[in-house]
Design an enzyme around this catalytic site. Structure first.
Site, PDB file in Angstrom:
ATOM      1  N   ASP A  33       0.841  -1.198   0.000  1.00  0.00           N
ATOM      2  CA  ASP A  33       0.000   0.000   0.000  1.00  0.00           C
ATOM      3  C   ASP A  33       0.878   1.250   0.000  1.00  0.00           C
ATOM      4  O   ASP A  33       1.618   1.493   0.955  1.00  0.00           O
ATOM      5  CB  ASP A  33      -0.892  -0.022   1.245  1.00  0.00           C
ATOM      6  N   ASP A  34       0.822   2.022  -1.071  1.00  0.00           N
ATOM      7  CA  ASP A  34       1.589   3.274  -1.200  1.00  0.00           C
ATOM      8  C   ASP A  34       3.092   3.056  -1.320  1.00  0.00           C
ATOM      9  O   ASP A  34       3.886   3.928  -0.951  1.00  0.00           O
ATOM     10  CB  ASP A  34       1.315   4.217  -0.024  1.00  0.00           C
ATOM     11  N   CYS A  71      -5.899   3.737  -3.949  1.00  0.00           N
ATOM     12  CA  CYS A  71      -6.190   2.422  -3.369  1.00  0.00           C
ATOM     13  C   CYS A  71      -7.487   1.763  -3.799  1.00  0.00           C
ATOM     14  O   CYS A  71      -7.464   0.687  -4.423  1.00  0.00           O
ATOM     15  CB  CYS A  71      -6.108   2.496  -1.851  1.00  0.00           C
ATOM     16  N   ARG A  75      -7.868  -1.592  -6.153  1.00  0.00           N
ATOM     17  CA  ARG A  75      -8.287  -2.872  -5.586  1.00  0.00           C
ATOM     18  C   ARG A  75      -9.500  -3.438  -6.311  1.00  0.00           C
ATOM     19  O   ARG A  75      -9.613  -4.659  -6.483  1.00  0.00           O
ATOM     20  CB  ARG A  75      -8.547  -2.703  -4.083  1.00  0.00           C
ATOM     21  N   LYS A 128      -6.273  -5.575   3.894  1.00  0.00           N
ATOM     22  CA  LYS A 128      -7.094  -4.434   3.486  1.00  0.00           C
ATOM     23  C   LYS A 128      -8.005  -4.803   2.319  1.00  0.00           C
ATOM     24  O   LYS A 128      -7.525  -5.258   1.287  1.00  0.00           O
ATOM     25  CB  LYS A 128      -6.171  -3.270   3.119  1.00  0.00           C
ATOM     26  N   HIS A 130     -11.382  -2.675   1.295  1.00  0.00           N
ATOM     27  CA  HIS A 130     -11.588  -1.299   0.830  1.00  0.00           C
ATOM     28  C   HIS A 130     -12.432  -1.169  -0.443  1.00  0.00           C
ATOM     29  O   HIS A 130     -12.337  -0.173  -1.151  1.00  0.00           O
ATOM     30  CB  HIS A 130     -10.231  -0.600   0.620  1.00  0.00           C
ATOM     31  N   HIS A 210       1.701   2.464   3.982  1.00  0.00           N
ATOM     32  CA  HIS A 210       0.775   3.602   4.040  1.00  0.00           C
ATOM     33  C   HIS A 210       0.877   4.324   5.388  1.00  0.00           C
ATOM     34  O   HIS A 210       1.128   3.692   6.409  1.00  0.00           O
ATOM     35  CB  HIS A 210      -0.644   3.064   3.840  1.00  0.00           C
ATOM     36  N   ASP A 316      -0.327  -0.787  -4.897  1.00  0.00           N
ATOM     37  CA  ASP A 316      -1.608  -0.279  -5.390  1.00  0.00           C
ATOM     38  C   ASP A 316      -1.502   1.071  -6.085  1.00  0.00           C
ATOM     39  O   ASP A 316      -2.422   1.474  -6.809  1.00  0.00           O
ATOM     40  CB  ASP A 316      -2.639  -0.213  -4.257  1.00  0.00           C
ATOM     41  N   ASN A 317      -0.417   1.786  -5.878  1.00  0.00           N
ATOM     42  CA  ASN A 317      -0.204   3.087  -6.543  1.00  0.00           C
ATOM     43  C   ASN A 317       1.205   3.558  -6.223  1.00  0.00           C
ATOM     44  O   ASN A 317       1.939   2.905  -5.487  1.00  0.00           O
ATOM     45  CB  ASN A 317      -1.221   4.132  -6.081  1.00  0.00           C
ATOM     46  N   LYS A 363       0.986   9.455  -6.244  1.00  0.00           N
ATOM     47  CA  LYS A 363      -0.328   8.830  -6.082  1.00  0.00           C
ATOM     48  C   LYS A 363      -1.438   9.822  -6.437  1.00  0.00           C
ATOM     49  O   LYS A 363      -1.342  11.008  -6.125  1.00  0.00           O
ATOM     50  CB  LYS A 363      -0.468   8.383  -4.622  1.00  0.00           C
TER      51      LYS A 363
END
Length: 540
Positions: A33-34, A71, A75, A128, A130, A210, A316-317, A363
């Site tokens: 994540d991130d 995110c 996803r 996660k 989301h 993140h 994710d990014n 992002k």
């Protein structure tokens, strides 16, 4: 014709061998994540990531693998193989009153778990989720047999929260650290699955790295002093390593820095120490994420599950430009030093500038720094080793997994007409038969008014609130330094026409219309971001 026949035979012969050797392959999809493009050692980082580096060196790394820049939309595409708007999560996990922006995965977009479970797989997810706005399309409703955390509020939210026990200084304990908890649950699922005569699919979605920046003290200690030289030096060092590794071509130039990146040399000693500590904690979070990958590999080995398992790792990014203190109007939200459970700090744009080396932006944007992230695939003896251009997209993973599993993708599922899969199988790339995914129709992005289209070497970009298209030749200019739209009107016309056709087919609407539908809380949130972007940051 003979070459085509041989090529098809190689692909299906290989897939047939996999099935014959051990029925169907196990599949593990690990999502960070991130995590920025250069945050792994295998992509140029100084952060210790030996386990992921091992997977990269023994498997395939792609130079270009795209996500949806943020995110929840990423996803939604990742788990369904659909563009995010088609899946119902065009903006975020909140409902904006239109089918493409309802904030949860619709019934027509089948999840990988639903398809693979229908084809004999045991399915599990930890971490996660989301993509369950309004409490709909929760993981246990969308094909997953085993789920952690099994609580609606955690599945519905952006990130699961856990009761963190701390030491006397306020740092988390390993037993309560979220990265460890998420991985431990996944290991428990592997133990439950062990001995069953079925293949499995595990979706392991970590929250690290993140914000808020919280890490274990023993991990932070490894990086003390490592970032005292500042982001510009780290960025240059990573860039040189990327060229040595072959991740970027020798002739590539670094992207042009944003004007509001702070000048490290003009910061005071105390300011430098605070900024360096932020990156020490971020590095510690990535380090611990890698450690848990090592534990997962050991668990697979101990259980006899490793040899027939495909592992895919991605982010994710790109790294974010999010500055929490400034976003919340200067309020001090921290109740402890950076890295402790009580702190509320982010990596912020300055360090993300280094994380996204060598690319432009962050992002939420559709420049390469926002949408191009690390991609590693590992399957010893089944896929080749090396670094490929790839030019893959998250919509390609579902068809890839179905291809490898010999899974039938249904036309209908539980009374609903299934959306067709727009992605391409990555199998030809994984087999070293192709350097890139072949697609004449191109790839497209839209997120909060930020738009992009890519066909071949050409990439069209516009950043909200501007509707002006920029054009880049990614073969000659992979870091998007020079907008050449004025020199190639025909290319701009062709790509923009393709973009608007895609937007219509996927239910994308003009963001000005969506802004009128946004909840007040989201409008305030975006306003704080716009204010930050519009006003150059103070240079110390």
């Amino acid at each position: 014709m003979k070459k085509i026949t041989l090529y098809i035979a190689l692909i299906f012969g290989w897939a047939g061998t996999v099935l014959a050797q051990n029925k169907k392959p196990n599949i593990i999809l690990i999502l960070a994540d991130d995590l920025g493009y250069s945050d792994l050692g295998a992509y140029g980082s100084e952060i210790a990531t030996p386990n992921l580096d091992r997977l990269a060196n023994e498997g395939i790394r792609l130079k270009q693998f795209y996500n949806n820049s943020i995110c929840a939309p990423t996803r939604a595409s990742l788990i369904t193989g659909q563009y995010q708007h088609k899946a119902g999560v065009g903006y975020f996990s909140n409902d904006l009153g239109l089918p493409a922006y309802q904030g949860y995965i619709n019934a027509e977009s089948l999840t990988i778990a639903e398809v693979l479970r229908s084809n004999g797989y045991i399915t599990a997810t930890s971490g996660k989720w989301h993509v369950s706005g309004k409490g709909k399309s929760l993981p246990w409703d969308r094909g997953f047999d085993l789920v952690f955390p099994r609580e609606e509020k955690n599945a519905d939210s952006g990130a699961p929260t856990f009761n963190k026990t701390t030491d006397s200084a306020g740092y988390p304990l390993e037993s309560s650290f979220s990265t460890e908890l998420i991985n431990r649950a996944a290991e428990g699922f592997l133990d439950q699955i062990k001995g069953q005569d079925k293949p499995f699919f595990l979706y392991l979605a970590h929250t690290a790295p993140h914000w808020p920046l919280v890490a274990l003290p023993q991990d932070i200690a490894k990086y003390k002093g490592r970032y005292d030289k500042g982001w510009e030096s780290i960025r240059r060092e990573r860039f040189e390593r990327q060229k040595q590794l072959g991740i970027v071509e020798n002739g590539t130039a670094l992207s042009v820095a944003d004007e509001d990146i702070y000048d490290w040399e003009r910061l005071s000693f105390d300011q430098r120490q605070l900024w360096a500590k932020k990156m020490e904690v971020f590095a510690a979070m990535v380090d611990r994420l890698d450690q848990t990958v090592g534990k997962l590999l050991q668990k697979l080995k101990d259980n006899g599950q490793l040899d027939n398992t495909l592992i895919v790792f991605l982010s994710d990014n790109g790294a974010p430009a999010e500055d929490l203190v400034r976003w919340f109007h200067g309020a001090r939200l921290n109740n402890g030093p950076v890295g402790t459970v009580g702190s509320f700090e982010s990596q912020s744009k300055n360090w993300s500038y280094a994380s996204n080396t060598p690319f432009k932006a962050f992002k939420d944007y559709t420049y390469e720094g926002g949408i191009n992230a690390p991609f590693i695939a590992w399957f010893p003896g089944k896929i080749a080793q090396g670094i490929k251009k790839g030019t893959g997209h998250i919509i390609d993973l579902a068809p890839t997994f179905y291809d490898l599993a010999g899974a039938v993708y249904p036309k209908e599922y539980q009374g609903h007409q299934a959306n067709k899969l727009p992605g391409k199988s990555l199998v030809p790339v994984l087999l070293q038969q192709q350097d890139t995914v072949k697609r004449e129709e191109g790839l497209f992005w839209e997120r909060a008014g930020n738009r992009a289209a890519r066909i071949g070497k050409w990439k069209l970009v516009s950043t909200w609130p501007s509707y002006k298209w920029e054009l880049y030749d990614l073969e000659q200019d992979p870091t998007e330094r020079k907008d050449i739209a004025s020199q190639h009107h025909e290319v701009v016309s062709r790509l923009s026409t393709a973009y608007f056709r895609w937007a219509k087919d996927n239910g994308v609407v003009d963001f000005a219309e969506l802004e009128r539908k946004e909840p007040v809380s989201m409008k305030e949130f975006r306003a704080s971001k716009t204010q930050e972007i519009a006003a150059p940051a103070f240079r110390f």
